[in-house]
Design an enzyme around this catalytic site. Structure first.
Site, short mmCIF file in Angstrom:
data_model
loop_
_atom_site.label_atom_id
_atom_site.label_comp_id
_atom_site.label_asym_id
_atom_site.label_seq_id
_atom_site.Cartn_x
_atom_site.Cartn_y
_atom_site.Cartn_z
N HIS A 89 17.42 -53.75 3.80
CA HIS A 89 17.13 -52.34 4.09
C HIS A 89 16.26 -52.13 5.34
O HIS A 89 16.06 -53.02 6.15
CB HIS A 89 16.49 -51.67 2.87
CG HIS A 89 17.26 -51.92 1.62
ND1 HIS A 89 18.57 -51.50 1.46
CD2 HIS A 89 16.93 -52.56 0.47
CE1 HIS A 89 19.01 -51.87 0.27
NE2 HIS A 89 18.04 -52.52 -0.35
N GLU A 96 10.26 -50.49 0.00
CA GLU A 96 10.76 -51.81 -0.38
C GLU A 96 10.69 -52.78 0.79
O GLU A 96 10.33 -53.95 0.62
CB GLU A 96 12.20 -51.73 -0.89
CG GLU A 96 12.73 -53.09 -1.31
CD GLU A 96 14.20 -53.11 -1.68
OE1 GLU A 96 14.79 -54.20 -1.70
OE2 GLU A 96 14.78 -52.02 -1.92
N HIS A 101 15.07 -59.00 -1.60
CA HIS A 101 14.95 -57.61 -2.05
C HIS A 101 13.94 -57.49 -3.19
O HIS A 101 13.50 -58.50 -3.76
CB HIS A 101 16.30 -57.09 -2.55
CG HIS A 101 17.33 -56.95 -1.48
ND1 HIS A 101 17.70 -55.74 -0.95
CD2 HIS A 101 18.06 -57.88 -0.82
CE1 HIS A 101 18.62 -55.92 -0.02
NE2 HIS A 101 18.86 -57.23 0.08
N GLU A 147 15.99 -60.55 -6.11
CA GLU A 147 15.26 -59.34 -6.50
C GLU A 147 13.95 -59.81 -7.11
O GLU A 147 13.90 -60.25 -8.26
CB GLU A 147 16.06 -58.51 -7.50
CG GLU A 147 17.37 -57.95 -6.98
CD GLU A 147 17.20 -56.69 -6.14
OE1 GLU A 147 16.03 -56.31 -5.87
OE2 GLU A 147 18.22 -56.08 -5.78
#
Length: 265
Positions: A10, A25, A81, A150
């Protein structure tokens, strides 16, 4: 030479990718990526390419990222992430690592995930949601083995405490690097003999067999926990004498967190 792609996911201002308190994030991803890169640079014969924007100002298109990785002919693609469930605080928690959901997916992706995932779980000291499969672009379109991690939930009242702590983010980044180093059999820049002498005092060396037996018993109980089992890798390290002091301390916190050390008197 091992060519490793790091992707911090991102962009700083990508809509929706933030905690309920508006923490971005990318800020978490970026720190973990930087720590992973710093650790990877302590190994020989490694080249690193970061395919996201290191400033976070631009959310580089996913196609551009995978095209860069493919053109560079990378050996692995690691996308970093942090998760969110509903953008509101809750008690959900955990670490996930994804590989491509396709019968033709590179089997090495799962091997690499297997080397990295338990290390992240241990580094963060939060629950293990497991290794999973998904049809994410960076997993599907990369021509090399690829994983997507994650490292905890940004909207978890528990996980966010650790995500706000740079020491945990550093541990997560180094866990990713160490997993890659293990898979690719990377050698540290420091000579093995010197590294052993300098790091020998950091190994976990119980002063009696009873301490070893107790440590082993705790590890076995953690491995058998139905809801959140610990990877057998830590018991193997104890048996082989490669468990470090920091590993042992981390395991103690895990045991306390999971209620194994509650006084039942």
């Amino acid at each position: 030479m091992v060519k490793i792609v790091i992707d911090a996911g991102h962009g700083l201002n990508t809509p929706g990718k933030r905690s309920p308190d508006d923490e971005r994030e990318w800020s978490f991803n970026n720190k973990v990526a930087k720590y992973a890169i710093a650790k990877l640079k302590t190994y020989k014969d490694v080249e690193i390419l970061r395919v996201d924007d290191p400033t976070g100002k631009t959310d580089v298109p996913l196609k551009t990222r995978t095209s860069l990785a493919n053109k560079w002919k990378a050996d692995v693609y690691a996308s970093i992430h942090h998760n969110a469930l509903a953008n509101k605080w809750g008690n959900h928690s955990g670490i996930e690592t994804y590989t491509m959901d396709n019968p033709k997916a590179n089997p090495k992706s799962i091997e690499i995930a297997g080397a990295i995932h338990p290390r992240i779980v241990m580094a963060m000291g939060i629950s293990d949601r497991g290794m999973k499969r998904a049809n994410f672009h960076v997993l599907r379109e990369s021509a090399m083995p690829a994983i997507l991690t994650e490292g905890g939930f940004m909207d978890s009242t528990g996980d966010i405490i650790k995500l706000r702590d740079n020491q945990y983010l550093k541990a997560q980044g180094e866990a990713i690097a160490e997993g890659l180093a293990t898979f690719f059999k990377l050698q540290p820049i420091t000579s093995p003999t010197l590294a052993l002498k300098e790091g020998a005092h950091k190994l976990y060396k119980p002063s009696s067999q009873s301490l070893i037996n107790s440590t082993s018993a705790v590890l076995k109980k953690l491995e058998k926990m139905a809801d959140d089992p610990l990877s057998p890798i830590w018991h193997e390290k104890l048996v082989k004498g490669t468990l470090t002091d920091s590993d042992a301390i981390g395991l103690l916190y895990v045991a306390i967190d999971r209620g194994l050390l509650v006084d039942e008197k």
